[in-house]
Write a protein that holds these residues in place. Sequence first.
Motif, PDB file in Angstrom:
ATOM      1  N   ASN A  20       7.446   4.899   5.322  1.00 25.88           N
ATOM      2  CA  ASN A  20       6.519   4.064   4.561  1.00 25.88           C
ATOM      3  C   ASN A  20       6.039   2.925   5.449  1.00 25.88           C
ATOM      4  O   ASN A  20       6.819   2.361   6.225  1.00 25.88           O
ATOM      5  N   ILE A  34       1.897   2.200   1.656  1.00 26.10           N
ATOM      6  CA  ILE A  34       2.266   1.961   0.268  1.00 26.10           C
ATOM      7  C   ILE A  34       1.586   0.677  -0.199  1.00 26.10           C
ATOM      8  O   ILE A  34       1.283  -0.213   0.598  1.00 26.10           O
ATOM      9  N   GLU A  45       5.216   0.729  -5.224  1.00 24.82           N
ATOM     10  CA  GLU A  45       5.713   2.102  -5.125  1.00 24.82           C
ATOM     11  C   GLU A  45       7.179   2.050  -4.721  1.00 24.82           C
ATOM     12  O   GLU A  45       7.667   1.048  -4.199  1.00 24.82           O
TER      13      GLU A  45
END
Length: 389
Positions: free
Chosen positions: A15, A60, A78
């Motif tokens: 991420n 994200i 998220e």
Amino acid sequence: MEAIHEVSIPVGPLNIVGMKGCEDLVGKVDRHLAEWRAQRHGELMSESEFIGYCRDSYLIKTSCPRFGNGEGKGIIKETVRGHDLYIVVDCFNYGVTYGMYGLTVPMSPDDHYQDLKRIIAASSGKARRINVIMPMLYEGRQHRRASRESLDCAICLQELAAMGVDNLITFDAHDARVQNAIPLSGFENVQPTYQFLKAMVNTVPDLKINKDHLMIISPDEGGMSRCMYYASVLGVELGMFYKRRDYSVIVQGKNPIVAHEFLGNNVEGKDLIIVDDMISSGESVLDIATQLKARGAGRIFICATFGLFCEGLEKFDEAYKRGDITKVFTTNLIYRTPELQARPWYREVDMAKYIAYIIDTLNHDQSISGLLDPVHRINKLLERVRGGE
């Protein structure tokens, strides 16, 4: 590199968080990663450890909203549980603003740093690993104590380590020895040497890289190690200026420079590359360029990792018109104004692909030594240039 990654299990699902002002850079990094991982195939991709490995985007959604009085908070929209999180922050993007008491306030380095801590706080205890990519180190210029004064950079590093940051990646730190403040945490100081040389070769095709036609110049004693590397890998001579200061006066937090004194061989007729970590006001580097021109130097190129241009661009416009400078190269690691990007003397060095390589390699828990030492890539570049291609 791809072959290693195909058989190496990632630390966790990848991420990336791009803090305010980093959208363009992080977007390029994300596209590189998505493209590379989409090209990787093999039976391992179907195994549980590689679920979510190939995605259209690794970004994200986060936000750091402000209340009317200027207070803020960090929100991650998220899940990051079990993920390998990379947070990219530009603490020097004054083009980002927020509202406070009806006023429009440009974000200072302190504001960006606080927002970074807010996002870390929102993810702590959930992400498997937290990595911060801070290209220009926050308070990096306040790295040592000369009298009764704060050690802001050391405090910043200790704060981030205490908050759970596993690795901090920065570029061309003003003084990398500040990492001694966190000896048990990961700290990588990356040099963009190869990217600068590649940009110069592509921009100046008639550049002759040999000791008869080219010379590296260090603007001060503090940048000698950086310039020694350039001179060594290129096989050219090195010159240095030292700053003679008035220590009885303090102007804007520092002792003013009285004069620049040159130490080095004859520069007459040679192209010169002045290498530094940053351009702040630009007064020093332009004074040096003027002195070198007076000594008969040829073209003068300036390579600085971070272009702050705190006092505007007009001085550089004038130096360009006089012929004192030919080109100024800085990276896209921090904010660049549209006015700067439009200048004829300016060239941007794109670092997105390099950052993507670093993230991709660290996500697989592989060594980045090959990325940190670009001597082999520089030698290949020199072979191509000297071969006339």
